[in-house]
Motif scaffolding. Structure first.
Motif, PDB file in Angstrom:
ATOM      1  N   UNK A  88      -4.503  -0.677 -14.046  1.00 56.00           N
ATOM      2  CA  UNK A  88      -5.661   0.027 -14.524  1.00 56.00           C
ATOM      3  C   UNK A  88      -6.262   0.841 -13.442  1.00 56.00           C
ATOM      4  N   UNK A  89      -6.405   0.023 -12.371  1.00 55.41           N
ATOM      5  CA  UNK A  89      -7.031   0.921 -11.025  1.00 55.41           C
ATOM      6  C   UNK A  89      -6.208   1.963 -10.789  1.00 55.41           C
ATOM      7  N   UNK A  90      -4.853   1.718 -10.629  1.00 58.14           N
ATOM      8  CA  UNK A  90      -4.077   2.935 -10.355  1.00 58.14           C
ATOM      9  C   UNK A  90      -4.084   4.189 -11.082  1.00 58.14           C
ATOM     10  N   UNK A  91      -4.553   3.908 -12.478  1.00 59.30           N
ATOM     11  CA  UNK A  91      -4.472   4.944 -13.578  1.00 59.30           C
ATOM     12  C   UNK A  91      -5.877   5.706 -13.353  1.00 59.30           C
ATOM     13  N   UNK A  92      -6.843   5.042 -13.172  1.00 58.03           N
ATOM     14  CA  UNK A  92      -8.244   5.325 -13.094  1.00 58.03           C
ATOM     15  C   UNK A  92      -8.724   6.145 -11.800  1.00 58.03           C
ATOM     16  N   UNK A 127      -8.909  -6.799  -3.586  1.00 58.17           N
ATOM     17  CA  UNK A 127      -7.974  -7.725  -3.928  1.00 58.17           C
ATOM     18  C   UNK A 127      -6.958  -7.177  -4.912  1.00 58.17           C
ATOM     19  N   UNK A 128      -7.475  -6.308  -5.629  1.00 61.08           N
ATOM     20  CA  UNK A 128      -6.585  -5.853  -6.660  1.00 61.08           C
ATOM     21  C   UNK A 128      -6.016  -4.398  -6.473  1.00 61.08           C
ATOM     22  N   UNK A 129      -5.922  -4.238  -5.306  1.00 55.72           N
ATOM     23  CA  UNK A 129      -5.448  -2.941  -4.833  1.00 55.72           C
ATOM     24  C   UNK A 129      -6.295  -1.622  -4.407  1.00 55.72           C
ATOM     25  N   UNK A 130      -7.481  -1.793  -4.647  1.00 56.05           N
ATOM     26  CA  UNK A 130      -8.262  -0.619  -4.542  1.00 56.05           C
ATOM     27  C   UNK A 130      -8.321  -0.272  -3.044  1.00 56.05           C
ATOM     28  N   UNK A 131      -8.363   1.115  -2.523  1.00 55.17           N
ATOM     29  CA  UNK A 131      -8.412   1.374  -1.067  1.00 55.17           C
ATOM     30  C   UNK A 131      -9.724   0.921  -0.528  1.00 55.17           C
TER      31      UNK A 131
END
Length: 205
Positions: A88-92, A127-131
Motif C-alpha cells: 500500500x505504501x509502495x503504491x501511495x 518499519x513498514x518500509x517508508x523512507x
C-alpha cells in the motif's frame, strides 16, 4: 501457507501488544488524573509554595493531555503494522524519496493529535518500509497541520483565515525542507538498527 500463518501471527502479536499498551496507558491516565485531582491540592497546601502549586498544575495538565494522544498514536501505529500491507505504501508514496517527502508531509493533516501521536506512527511507517525522510516529514508536519491545530488557530484568530493558511503552509514547508535535508545529508547509522531495513536509498551522503 507458511507465509500466511506468519503474517497472521505477526498481526496478532502487534494487536496484542497494542492492547497491552492501551490498558497500561489507560491505567496510567486514571492514576495521574486521580492523583492530580485528589492529592494535588493537598500537596500544594502542605508545601505552601506558589512555585510548587504551579509545577503540580502544569505537570498534571501535560500528563492528562498527552497520554490520550500517545494512546491514539499507539493504536494507529498498531493498526498500520497489523492491517496495512507494505505494498500500500509502495503504491501511495513515490519511489523517489525526494518526491515521497512532500506527500508524506501533506498526509500529516489527517492525524488529529500532537507529537505524542505522530511519533509511534512515524516509527511504524519506517518499519513498514517508508523512507526515513518521508517518515520524518510526517513526524514534523502532523502535530502542526492536523485538524485540531488548524481549528484552534482559527479560534485564536477569529476573522483572520490567512493565519490558518499561513500556519499550514509554513509548517508543511518546514517539514518538507527537513525531509529533503535528510534525503541529502541523512545517514543510516543515525537510525536504530531495527529501522535501517526500511526505505532503502532514502539517506543521502
Amino acid at each position: 501457507m507458511e507465509n500466511q500463518r506468519s503474517v497472521v501471527g505477526d498481526g496478532a502479536r502487534v494487536v496484542a501488544r497494542a492492547l497491552v499498551y492501551v490498558v497500561v496507558g489507560g491505567g496510567a491516565l486514571i492514576v495521574v488524573a486521580t492523583v492530580g485531582s485528589v492529592l494535588g491540592p493537598m500537596l500544594a497546601l502542605d508545601l505552601a509554595t506558589p512555585a510548587m502549586a504551579a509545577w503540580w498544575t502544569v505537570f498534571t495538565a501535560v500528563a492528562v493531555q498527552g497520554i490520550p494522544f500517545l494512546l491514539l498514536g499507539t493504536v494507529v501505529s498498531a493498526a498500520i503494522g497489523a492491517f496495512v500491507p507494505e505494498r500500500v505504501f509502495r503504491r501511495v508514496l513515490p519511489k523517489n524519496p525526494a518526491l515521497a517527502v512532500p506527500v508524506a508531509g501533506a498526509a500529516g493533516v489527517v492525524l488529529p493529535g500532537c507529537e505524542c501521536a505522530s511519533v509511534p506512527v512515524a516509527d511504524s511507517l519506517m518499519r513498514r518500509g517508508v523512507a526515513p525522510a518521508a517518515a520524518l516529514a510526517f513526524l514534523l508536519s502532523a502535530p502542526a497541520i492536523n485538524p485540531v491545530v488548524l481549528v484552534a488557530t482559527s479560534i485564536a484568530f477569529p476573522g483572520d483565515p490567512a493565519m490558518v493558511g499561513a500556519r499550514l503552509v509554513a509548517s508543511l514547508a518546514t517539514a518538507v525542507a527537513m525531509g529533503w535535508l535528510w534525503v541529502r545529508f541523512g545517514k543510516e547509522e543515525w537510525l536504530p538498527s531495527a529501522r535501517r531495513g526500511g526505505g532503502a536509498g532514502s539517506a543521502g551522503g
